[in-house]
Design a protein around this motif. Sequence first.
Motif, PDB file in Angstrom:
ATOM      1  N   UNK A   1      40.307  -3.122  59.622  1.00  0.00           N
ATOM      2  CA  UNK A   1      40.827  -4.167  60.504  1.00  0.00           C
ATOM      3  C   UNK A   1      42.270  -3.837  60.877  1.00  0.00           C
ATOM      4  N   UNK A   2      42.530  -3.821  62.172  1.00  0.00           N
ATOM      5  CA  UNK A   2      43.858  -3.479  62.676  1.00  0.00           C
ATOM      6  C   UNK A   2      44.516  -4.673  63.340  1.00  0.00           C
ATOM      7  N   UNK A   3      45.811  -4.817  63.100  1.00  0.00           N
ATOM      8  CA  UNK A   3      46.621  -5.737  63.895  1.00  0.00           C
ATOM      9  C   UNK A   3      47.168  -4.927  65.061  1.00  0.00           C
ATOM     10  N   UNK A   4      46.771  -5.281  66.257  1.00  0.00           N
ATOM     11  CA  UNK A   4      47.100  -4.493  67.443  1.00  0.00           C
ATOM     12  C   UNK A   4      48.594  -4.589  67.746  1.00  0.00           C
ATOM     13  N   UNK A   5      49.205  -3.434  67.985  1.00  0.00           N
ATOM     14  CA  UNK A   5      50.615  -3.362  68.375  1.00  0.00           C
ATOM     15  C   UNK A   5      50.775  -3.135  69.871  1.00  0.00           C
ATOM     16  N   UNK A   6      49.886  -2.326  70.463  1.00  0.00           N
ATOM     17  CA  UNK A   6      49.964  -2.029  71.896  1.00  0.00           C
ATOM     18  C   UNK A   6      48.620  -1.517  72.373  1.00  0.00           C
ATOM     19  N   UNK A   7      48.175  -2.006  73.534  1.00  0.00           N
ATOM     20  CA  UNK A   7      46.910  -1.569  74.136  1.00  0.00           C
ATOM     21  C   UNK A   7      47.173  -1.161  75.577  1.00  0.00           C
ATOM     22  N   UNK A   8      46.725   0.033  75.947  1.00  0.00           N
ATOM     23  CA  UNK A   8      47.060   0.603  77.243  1.00  0.00           C
ATOM     24  C   UNK A   8      46.262   0.031  78.406  1.00  0.00           C
ATOM     25  N   UNK A   9      46.957  -0.192  79.523  1.00  0.00           N
ATOM     26  CA  UNK A   9      46.292  -0.609  80.760  1.00  0.00           C
ATOM     27  C   UNK A   9      46.030   0.646  81.587  1.00  0.00           C
ATOM     28  N   UNK A  10      44.899   1.280  81.327  1.00  0.00           N
ATOM     29  CA  UNK A  10      44.524   2.514  82.007  1.00  0.00           C
ATOM     30  C   UNK A  10      43.655   2.198  83.223  1.00  0.00           C
ATOM     31  N   UNK A  11      43.429   3.202  84.058  1.00  0.00           N
ATOM     32  CA  UNK A  11      42.575   3.022  85.222  1.00  0.00           C
ATOM     33  C   UNK A  11      41.172   2.601  84.818  1.00  0.00           C
TER      34      UNK A  11
END
Length: 309
Positions: free
Chosen positions: A30-40
């Motif tokens: 289980x991960x606490x999200x730090x950053x998620x990319x807005x890719x194409x």
Amino acid sequence: MHIAQVHDWSEGPRYVTVDDPPAPTETQIQLRVLAAGLHQVVRSRASGQHYSANSLPHSVGVDCVGRDVATGKLYYCVNMQASFGSFAELITVAKGTVHALPESVDPLSFAASVNPGMSSWLALTQRTSNLPKSYTVLIVGATSASGRLAVFVAKALGAGKIIGVARNEAALAKIEGLDEFIVQKDPVTDTDFSQVDCDIVLDYVYGVLTLHLLSTISVPRPLQYVNIGSLSRDEIAIPSALLRSRDITIRGSGPGAIAPQIIQHEIKRLVPTMAGWGLPGAHGVPLKDIEEAWQDKSLQSKGRLVFIP
């Protein structure tokens, strides 16, 4: 917890509340999200236009950088399954989909870079064959996020010369690692490819530019063309005479063309390689602002966006 989710393809993502994910099993993390990319590909999936996700509700995001809730260790996670979404505060995923990162990595820059970097890595490692030593690569769409990273990737994988193609001459001139560049003309058919000598074409644009390139390039050896994207949003018909008169191999690269297990294997090679690069910074946007940011053209023009919980 909060996530970004699409309930109507015409509306875009919404900031919604859902139950926390289940506690991880022995085979999960289980991960606490730090950053998620807005890719194409994220935008395409969120509009219902990508073949890898076409059912509602759709949870947004394909990858992220996060910390293990149990140990605090830093990981990169990627998952192209339709049911997965990384624009969330917490995710529970299979251990096989995460890759350890050194603490020196900037989560925002890394989350913005792996997916676009992976596109050229997979194209070169999985969709080409018998490459000569110190081969030459022509990158069509070199000023895009993926195209810029393709320069790093190609050099890491043995390219001896890299040529970029794009509309913006000033932007092309600033790309680190390019040996030459060609400015796309208007009309496209004025662009001169007659002097290009390359082994591989990595194409993020497609459309009329691609047809003109394949019709006018004259390479005295086998040419391998790999389509990775379609920024032009145009479809073309390639004349059969062109295919018969040239030694051209045409392939595509992406989920479906490459088996999921192979993609995961290559990510294990790519992630530690990228962790040693000086990646350009990224612009972080709070997840709670996703509804406004999704429609904000001025924000989108910044490029390299990541959403942070």
